[in-house]
Write an enzyme that holds these catalytic residues in place. Sequence first.
Site, PDB file in Angstrom:
ATOM      1  N   HIS A  17      -0.512  24.963  14.497  1.00  0.00           N
ATOM      2  CA  HIS A  17      -0.832  23.837  15.261  1.00  0.00           C
ATOM      3  C   HIS A  17      -0.728  23.330  16.584  1.00  0.00           C
ATOM      4  CE1 HIS A  17       1.138  22.550  11.226  1.00  0.00           C
ATOM      5  NE2 HIS A  17      -0.137  22.080  11.074  1.00  0.00           N
ATOM      6  N   LYS A  41       2.929  13.656  -0.960  1.00  0.00           N
ATOM      7  CA  LYS A  41       3.253  15.094  -0.902  1.00  0.00           C
ATOM      8  C   LYS A  41       4.678  15.435  -0.993  1.00  0.00           C
ATOM      9  CE  LYS A  41      -0.870  17.006   1.216  1.00  0.00           C
ATOM     10  NZ  LYS A  41      -1.441  17.304   2.536  1.00  0.00           N
ATOM     11  N   ARG A  90      -9.007  27.443   9.924  1.00  0.00           N
ATOM     12  CA  ARG A  90      -8.623  28.592   9.792  1.00  0.00           C
ATOM     13  C   ARG A  90      -9.518  29.591   9.059  1.00  0.00           C
ATOM     14  NH1 ARG A  90      -3.034  26.810   7.244  1.00  0.00           N
ATOM     15  NH2 ARG A  90      -4.894  25.665   6.245  1.00  0.00           N
ATOM     16  N   SER A 128       1.917  25.566   7.003  1.00  0.00           N
ATOM     17  CA  SER A 128       3.169  24.979   6.766  1.00  0.00           C
ATOM     18  C   SER A 128       3.831  25.414   5.525  1.00  0.00           C
ATOM     19  CB  SER A 128       3.142  23.707   6.996  1.00  0.00           C
ATOM     20  OG  SER A 128       2.817  23.235   8.392  1.00  0.00           O
TER      21      SER A 128
HETATM   22  O1  PNS Z   1      -2.087  18.503   7.173  1.00  0.00           O
HETATM   23  P1  PNS Z   1      -2.673  17.992   6.001  1.00  0.00           P
HETATM   24  O2  PNS Z   1      -1.716  17.660   4.981  1.00  0.00           O
HETATM   25  O3  PNS Z   1      -3.995  18.821   5.539  1.00  0.00           O
HETATM   26  O4  PNS Z   1      -3.329  16.502   6.464  1.00  0.00           O
HETATM   27  C1  PNS Z   1      -4.150  15.757   5.963  1.00  0.00           C
HETATM   28  C2  PNS Z   1      -4.360  14.097   6.410  1.00  0.00           C
HETATM   29  C3  PNS Z   1      -2.947  13.357   6.833  1.00  0.00           C
HETATM   30  C4  PNS Z   1      -5.142  14.370   7.722  1.00  0.00           C
HETATM   31  C5  PNS Z   1      -5.110  13.487   5.188  1.00  0.00           C
HETATM   32  O5  PNS Z   1      -4.467  13.518   4.302  1.00  0.00           O
HETATM   33  C6  PNS Z   1      -5.393  12.001   5.868  1.00  0.00           C
HETATM   34  O6  PNS Z   1      -6.097  11.588   6.660  1.00  0.00           O
HETATM   35  N1  PNS Z   1      -4.580  10.982   5.255  1.00  0.00           N
HETATM   36  C7  PNS Z   1      -4.587   9.677   5.470  1.00  0.00           C
HETATM   37  C8  PNS Z   1      -5.235   8.777   4.623  1.00  0.00           C
HETATM   38  C9  PNS Z   1      -6.789   8.876   4.671  1.00  0.00           C
HETATM   39  O7  PNS Z   1      -7.339   8.244   5.553  1.00  0.00           O
HETATM   40  N2  PNS Z   1      -7.397   9.402   3.616  1.00  0.00           N
HETATM   41  C10 PNS Z   1      -8.954   9.512   3.485  1.00  0.00           C
HETATM   42  C11 PNS Z   1      -9.326  10.911   4.304  1.00  0.00           C
HETATM   43  S1  PNS Z   1     -10.799  11.325   3.689  1.00  0.00           S
END
Ligand code: PNS
Length: 161
Positions: A17, A41, A90, A128
């Site tokens: 990150h 989650k 990645r 993570s």
């Molecule tokens: O680190 P992660 O868990 O891969 O991050 C995922 C994240 C937080 C970026 C994604 O779940 C997100 O944007 N959540 C907010 C809700 C949202 O906008 N959902 C629609 C995305 S298409």
Amino acid sequence: MRTAIYPGSFDPLTNGHLDVLQRATKLFHRVIVAVAKNESKSPLFTSAERVALIKEGVANLPNVEVDAFEGLLVDYARKQKAQAIVRGLRAVSDFEFEFQMALMNRKLDENIETIFMMPKETYTFISSRIVKEIARLGGDISSFVPAHVETALKKKLKLKM
Ligand code: PNS
């Protein structure tokens, strides 16, 4: 003034990150690391803890802010007047989900661009989830996360055992 949001669960922050974040700070005047509260989650660290760990990790980066958000990412990006969302890529295995998310976010707000950045190759296998598993099983995570995250992770896992 170009602003980017670097969103994620960050449960917890890893060196991968930080690598992506450092690259993003070279392209944008202001980068906001946005921790998704995402209680569904079942994160190991609370959002306040994740924010605190990131703040400590980015203390040397002047144009970085750290925040937590709930709800739609594009709504948060609009609120912060951001032009872009930065996501780390990645490997090919990341691509499908990231592609879907980027196109959906574009559908929701076509003014916000998603930028993918590749971390240094030595970090491509870090996640993570895997770091937590290795720590839980007593493995060495010192080259995957900053020292203060390693300490916090060990403390948290000891409390949970
Ligand atoms: O680190 P992660 O868990 O891969 O991050 C995922 C994240 C937080 C970026 C994604 O779940 C997100 O944007 N959540 C907010 C809700 C949202 O906008 N959902 C629609 C995305 S298409």
